[in-house]
Design a protein around this motif. Structure first.
Motif, PDB file in Angstrom:
ATOM      1  N   UNK A 219      -2.361 -58.210  15.689  1.00 40.91           N
ATOM      2  CA  UNK A 219      -1.654 -56.932  15.661  1.00 40.91           C
ATOM      3  C   UNK A 219      -0.457 -56.955  16.600  1.00 40.91           C
ATOM      4  N   UNK A 220      -0.632 -57.526  17.797  1.00 40.10           N
ATOM      5  CA  UNK A 220       0.487 -57.606  18.741  1.00 40.10           C
ATOM      6  C   UNK A 220       1.624 -58.445  18.185  1.00 40.10           C
ATOM      7  N   UNK A 221       1.280 -59.566  17.545  1.00 37.07           N
ATOM      8  CA  UNK A 221       2.316 -60.415  16.958  1.00 37.07           C
ATOM      9  C   UNK A 221       3.082 -59.650  15.882  1.00 37.07           C
ATOM     10  N   UNK A 222       2.376 -58.927  15.034  1.00 36.01           N
ATOM     11  CA  UNK A 222       3.030 -58.166  13.973  1.00 36.01           C
ATOM     12  C   UNK A 222       3.891 -57.046  14.550  1.00 36.01           C
ATOM     13  N   UNK A 223       3.410 -56.397  15.615  1.00 33.36           N
ATOM     14  CA  UNK A 223       4.198 -55.324  16.226  1.00 33.36           C
ATOM     15  C   UNK A 223       5.466 -55.884  16.860  1.00 33.36           C
ATOM     16  N   UNK A 224       5.327 -56.997  17.600  1.00 32.46           N
ATOM     17  CA  UNK A 224       6.507 -57.612  18.209  1.00 32.46           C
ATOM     18  C   UNK A 224       7.503 -58.069  17.141  1.00 32.46           C
ATOM     19  N   UNK A 225       6.988 -58.517  16.010  1.00 33.40           N
ATOM     20  CA  UNK A 225       7.863 -59.071  14.975  1.00 33.40           C
ATOM     21  C   UNK A 225       8.510 -57.982  14.129  1.00 33.40           C
ATOM     22  N   UNK A 226       7.737 -56.993  13.738  1.00 32.82           N
ATOM     23  CA  UNK A 226       8.199 -56.042  12.722  1.00 32.82           C
ATOM     24  C   UNK A 226       8.569 -54.662  13.243  1.00 32.82           C
ATOM     25  N   UNK A 227       7.959 -54.229  14.344  1.00 30.97           N
ATOM     26  CA  UNK A 227       8.151 -52.845  14.777  1.00 30.97           C
ATOM     27  C   UNK A 227       9.434 -52.723  15.595  1.00 30.97           C
ATOM     28  N   UNK A 228      10.537 -52.548  14.904  1.00 24.02           N
ATOM     29  CA  UNK A 228      11.835 -52.354  15.546  1.00 24.02           C
ATOM     30  C   UNK A 228      12.452 -51.076  15.004  1.00 24.02           C
ATOM     31  N   UNK A 229      12.622 -50.109  15.867  1.00 25.56           N
ATOM     32  CA  UNK A 229      13.195 -48.828  15.472  1.00 25.56           C
ATOM     33  C   UNK A 229      14.600 -48.708  16.052  1.00 25.56           C
ATOM     34  N   UNK A 230      15.566 -48.239  15.259  1.00 22.16           N
ATOM     35  CA  UNK A 230      16.919 -48.036  15.796  1.00 22.16           C
ATOM     36  C   UNK A 230      16.910 -46.965  16.873  1.00 22.16           C
ATOM     37  N   UNK A 231      17.790 -47.151  17.850  1.00 28.64           N
ATOM     38  CA  UNK A 231      17.904 -46.177  18.927  1.00 28.64           C
ATOM     39  C   UNK A 231      19.059 -45.234  18.628  1.00 28.64           C
ATOM     40  N   UNK A 232      18.727 -44.004  18.369  1.00 26.97           N
ATOM     41  CA  UNK A 232      19.735 -42.991  18.076  1.00 26.97           C
ATOM     42  C   UNK A 232      19.439 -41.776  18.933  1.00 26.97           C
ATOM     43  N   UNK A 233      20.368 -40.858  18.937  1.00 30.22           N
ATOM     44  CA  UNK A 233      20.173 -39.634  19.696  1.00 30.22           C
ATOM     45  C   UNK A 233      20.741 -39.761  21.096  1.00 30.22           C
ATOM     46  N   UNK A 234      20.805 -38.656  21.756  1.00 31.98           N
ATOM     47  CA  UNK A 234      21.416 -38.599  23.063  1.00 31.98           C
ATOM     48  C   UNK A 234      20.458 -39.085  24.149  1.00 31.98           C
ATOM     49  N   UNK A 235      21.029 -39.643  25.186  1.00 33.47           N
ATOM     50  CA  UNK A 235      20.237 -40.012  26.347  1.00 33.47           C
ATOM     51  C   UNK A 235      20.318 -38.872  27.357  1.00 33.47           C
ATOM     52  N   UNK A 236      19.189 -38.500  27.870  1.00 34.85           N
ATOM     53  CA  UNK A 236      19.161 -37.387  28.797  1.00 34.85           C
ATOM     54  C   UNK A 236      18.225 -37.727  29.946  1.00 34.85           C
ATOM     55  N   UNK A 237      18.482 -37.110  31.053  1.00 33.48           N
ATOM     56  CA  UNK A 237      17.633 -37.303  32.217  1.00 33.48           C
ATOM     57  C   UNK A 237      16.370 -36.474  32.047  1.00 33.48           C
ATOM     58  N   UNK A 238      15.223 -37.109  32.257  1.00 31.78           N
ATOM     59  CA  UNK A 238      13.950 -36.422  32.039  1.00 31.78           C
ATOM     60  C   UNK A 238      13.114 -36.479  33.310  1.00 31.78           C
ATOM     61  N   UNK A 239      12.209 -35.527  33.392  1.00 29.32           N
ATOM     62  CA  UNK A 239      11.205 -35.522  34.449  1.00 29.32           C
ATOM     63  C   UNK A 239       9.863 -35.893  33.835  1.00 29.32           C
ATOM     64  N   UNK A 240       9.117 -36.753  34.489  1.00 30.53           N
ATOM     65  CA  UNK A 240       7.786 -37.123  34.003  1.00 30.53           C
ATOM     66  C   UNK A 240       6.790 -36.114  34.539  1.00 30.53           C
ATOM     67  N   UNK A 241       5.992 -35.575  33.666  1.00 29.77           N
ATOM     68  CA  UNK A 241       5.074 -34.494  34.017  1.00 29.77           C
ATOM     69  C   UNK A 241       3.774 -35.077  34.597  1.00 29.77           C
ATOM     70  N   UNK A 242       3.856 -35.577  35.838  1.00 31.23           N
ATOM     71  CA  UNK A 242       2.675 -36.163  36.470  1.00 31.23           C
ATOM     72  C   UNK A 242       1.585 -35.116  36.678  1.00 31.23           C
ATOM     73  N   UNK A 243       1.978 -33.914  37.133  1.00 28.68           N
ATOM     74  CA  UNK A 243       0.990 -32.862  37.368  1.00 28.68           C
ATOM     75  C   UNK A 243       0.315 -32.446  36.071  1.00 28.68           C
ATOM     76  N   UNK A 244       1.108 -32.341  34.995  1.00 28.43           N
ATOM     77  CA  UNK A 244       0.526 -31.975  33.703  1.00 28.43           C
ATOM     78  C   UNK A 244      -0.482 -33.000  33.223  1.00 28.43           C
ATOM     79  N   UNK A 245      -0.122 -34.291  33.355  1.00 27.20           N
ATOM     80  CA  UNK A 245      -1.045 -35.356  32.943  1.00 27.20           C
ATOM     81  C   UNK A 245      -2.332 -35.321  33.762  1.00 27.20           C
ATOM     82  N   UNK A 246      -2.192 -35.079  35.076  1.00 29.09           N
ATOM     83  CA  UNK A 246      -3.377 -35.012  35.932  1.00 29.09           C
ATOM     84  C   UNK A 246      -4.256 -33.821  35.558  1.00 29.09           C
ATOM     85  N   UNK A 247      -3.622 -32.694  35.262  1.00 29.64           N
ATOM     86  CA  UNK A 247      -4.394 -31.498  34.940  1.00 29.64           C
ATOM     87  C   UNK A 247      -5.047 -31.594  33.568  1.00 29.64           C
TER      88      UNK A 247
END
Length: 769
Positions: free
Chosen positions: A202-230
């Motif tokens: 599965x890893x070999x197939x994912x590395x080989x085939x799973x390529x998605x184009x990168x589109x859309x805007x890049x934005x600064x994000x905050x990682x919700x550590x507190x949300x994940x913990x809760x």
């Protein structure tokens, strides 16, 4: 220049052509191959472990702890589902999918080395940390790549994965569980070890085939550590008490501690998510959409009724119908078949029409019909009756699963596809986990009473009691378990009471009788009691059918009366219902009461599942769904970016043109900036005004002939009529060198402007040269 349509609306209205599509059909298929490998790893593991869990528990001497193995896996995978969804929105689907597979493989390797059920539960929790991404991320990636109306074309690939795993999973699990060792490794350990080669592939197939184009805007994000913990703090204790509350007691100190911790965590989680806004693990804005909210509620109800009630079907097939784990796996194929038929058919209809509101209605209705059939099952019903019910359930669920996910994905923007998909899966898993815990608690809690009730049936009681009193049956090794669990607590008191009565009768009859006449007295007592003389005593010969039948006829009414009064000694309800291995191969007469009791308890579960699904059916009539989008999330983001770039270039051109006109006016040029002619006037437009600070006493209206070499932009025409008042400057108000400078600026803007006019250009007023 005024922009009159948003990019998202335009991308929805105008289907993407092959010339500007982000991903081709071939690229999509290659990605799907990688997704199928990961999903196959997860779905196959579930079917294999479910088949072999009893053997694993016996070998590790912890069958009574097998619930912890399931609980740990469910808690970990459920908690991680929304976290994977949010992180994949931030960092991309591909790296998170690879991490999920890697974690799952590490957990599988550790589970292979387990030496106790507690260790296995801990390692299954690690597997669950990866499994949370294996099932949710492929759905999110599909939402990225494919327009909702196009997903039906590719639905068959994923259904094939589940179909194959449903077929071969029980076979592989049964083979491993039945083998003492394979390549010097205990057979059941291959249940987890087999994940390693599948996962590496599965890893070999994912590395080989799973390529998605990168589109859309890049934005600064905050990682919700507190949300994940809760999420962990909230769900872990609630899911734990849901799974273990039956053993702990729902009102025990441990259960109350879980309730309180979960409630405090939930309130804290909501407050944190409101503060994090778009960066939250589960953004609260999702619930502003009535479509997402309703699909979430329906997902919880469907998960509760589906997973909770359906979990009893494999148990029912093995316990009541006596099928082996492998055979019970094959017996569920009608449900898989119904699922595939409904999924493909509904998907094709959705692809052609873009409408899907009817499927939640018909899906809950048909699933409810399947549960209605289940409420009529009895121990004597043939297997095909059960298969019909499973086919109906599959036919209904096939219409529900993808449509609820489609509704959730279609209710959010492209940027939130991942979090919406994972949230939908998350709440369905919550419903399933709660349904599993609560309904199984009801099942096992009601079994002792139902077994007691089943034993009150005179025919079944007499048949079972007769068999239990037969020495050849009671002493058979295959019946040792059922005798110990059910009948020995019943027949031992009966035998003792009968023998005590006979001994008392013999003592009374032989009192003062000479030894020469003692044998005659014993014969008279035995004849009257329908027993046999055994030396100096009289006893019942239980191998004698007539004597045994006499005992059954005498004691059966008394047992029924005791059962009706609730006597536990007569019911044999002290049997451990968490271990049903004593039923394997036992005499049907001995197991009849237990099977009837289990059947009646299962019917009670199906009634609960039916009630939940009927509630979902009622709610579907209030489910209002907008038409599905015609482009994928990736394509929509690409279109948005292209339209944004075009709008930016257009705005730049307009600004430069306006600045040039203003500069020319302020400088007093003799020529207009757009004409290059000494006698021409400056161009005018309704949305571009040129104000030199001068005042006029009266507007001046005029027309002029088209200019052969006048430049145009979008819908701006150099040959248009003057449609608004304009100001005409004299030769003394403009420097003669301004025309050349402005012409050069205009040419540079034209080179950066798209050649084809966008639909937004049509909304501009007519610009005259």
């Amino acid at each position: 220049m005024t922009q009159t349509a948003t990019a998202s609306a335009r991308s929805s209205a105008n289907p993407t052509t092959s010339s500007n599509a982000v991903m081709s059909h071939k690229q999509i298929l290659l990605v799907i191959y990688g997704l199928m490998a990961g999903m196959f790893l997860s779905s196959l593991d579930q079917t294999i472990v479910g088949t072999a869990i009893r053997t694993i528990g016996d070998d590790l001497h912890g069958l009574d702890q097998q619930a912890w193995v399931t609980t740990a896996y469910l808690i970990a995978s459920t908690i991680m589902t929304p976290i994977y969804g949010k992180l994949s929105d931030i960092f991309g689907r591909r790296p998170l999918f690879i991490i999920a597979i890697a974690i799952f493989l590490v957990g599988s390797l550790l589970a292979t080395l387990s030496q106790s059920m507690i260790e296995l539960a801990a390692f299954r929790a690690i597997q669950g940390l990866g499994a949370g991404g294996l099932m949710s991320l492929p759905l999110a990636i599909m939402g990225d790549m494919l327009a909702p109306r196009e997903r039906a074309k590719y639905q068959g690939y994923f259904l094939a994965v589940f179909g194959v795993s449903s077929v071969i999973g029980p076979l592989i699990g049964g083979f491993f569980a039945g083998a003492s060792s394979i390549l010097f490794v205990t057979g059941w350990r291959w249940v987890f070890l087999v994940n390693l080669p599948i996962g590496v592939a599965a890893l070999i197939m994912v590395f080989t085939f799973l390529h998605l184009p990168k589109v859309g805007e890049k934005r600064k994000v905050r990682i919700d550590y507190w949300g994940a913990s809760l999420v962990v703090i909230t769900l872990a204790p609630l899911l734990l008490v849901a799974e273990q509350g039956r053993d702990w007691g729902w009102t025990s100190v441990g259960s109350w501690a879980c309730y309180i911790i979960g409630a405090v965590g939930l309130v804290s989680f909501i407050l944190v998510e409101r503060a994090m806004k778009d960066d939250a693990i589960i953004p609260m804005k999702l619930f502003r959409s009535p479509v997402f909210s309703m699909s979430t509620v329906l997902g919880v109800l469907v998960g509760f009724g589906m997973f909770g009630a359906l979990l009893t079907l494999p148990l029912y097939l093995q316990i009541v119908k006596g099928l082996s784990p492998t055979e019970s796996g094959f017996a569920t194929l009608p449900m898989v078949l119904g699922l595939m038929i409904a999924s493909i058919a509904s998907g094709q209809i959705i692809s052609r029409t873009g409408k899907y509101r009817i499927f939640p209605v018909t899906g809950t209705a048909i699933t409810s019909i399947g549960y209605v059939v289940l409420t009529f099952i009895t121990v004597d019903k043939p297997l095909w009756f059960l298969l019909i019910a499973m086919f109906c359930i599959g036919l209904g669920l096939g219409q529900l699963m993808q449509t609820l996910t489609l509704a959730s994905q279609n209710s959010v923007g492209p940027r939130d596809i991942g979090v919406a998909t994972s949230a939908s899966t998350f709440f369905r898993q919550i419903g399933g986990t709660l349904g599993t815990a609560i309904l199984l608690s009801v099942l096992f809690a009601s079994m002792p009473a139902n077994i007691s009730t089943a034993m009150q049936n005179k025919g079944d009681l007499e048949s079972g009691l007769n068999a239990a009193l037969t020495p050849s049956v009671a002493n058979a090794s295959k019946n040792a378990g059922v005798m110990q669990q059910i009948w020995t607590p019943v027949v031992n008191p009966i035998k003792k009471n009968i023998q005590d009565g006979l001994d008392q009768a013999v003592a009374t009859a032989t009192q003062g009788v000479p030894d020469a006449a003692r044998s005659q007295v014993l014969e008279a007592v035995a004849s009257k009691a329908n027993a046999s003389v055994n030396g100096d005593t009289v006893s019942v010969d239980y191998s004698n059918a007539a004597q045994r039948r006499n005992v059954v006829d005498e004691v059966a009414p008394n047992i029924i009366k005791q059962l009706e009064k609730g006597s536990s000694n007569a019911s044999g309800s002290t049997s451990d219902t968490s271990d049903t291995s004593f039923l394997n191969g036992a005499d049907p007469r001995l197991t009849r009461a237990f099977l009837t009791g289990f059947n009646n308890s299962a019917v009670g579960i199906y009634y609960v599942g039916l009630g939940v699904l009927l509630l979902a059916f009622i709610l579907t009539w209030f489910f209002r769904t907008p038409p599905l989008r015609k482009v994928s999330a990736l394509q929509e983001q690409a279109n948005d970016k292209r339209d944004s770039d075009a709008a930016s270039a257009s705005a730049t051109a307009d600004r430069l043109s306006a600045d040039a006109g203003a500069a020319a006016a302020n400088a007093g040029a003799l020529v207009g900036p757009d004409t290059g002619s000494m006698r021409a006037v400056a161009p005018t437009s309704p949305d571009v005004s040129i104000d030199t600070g001068e005042t006029r006493t009266a507007p001046r209206a005029a027309t002029r002939a088209p200019l052969n070499d006048a430049p145009t932009h979008g819908a701006h025409s150099a040959a248009a009529m003057i449609d608004s008042p304009t100001q005409v400057h004299t030769d003394s108000e403009q420097p003669k060198h301004a025309a050349a400078v402005l012409e050069a600026e205009r040419d540079s803007v034209a080179d950066s402007t798209p050649a084809a006019a966008t639909p937004a250009d049509e909304h501009h007023g007519k610009h005259s040269a």
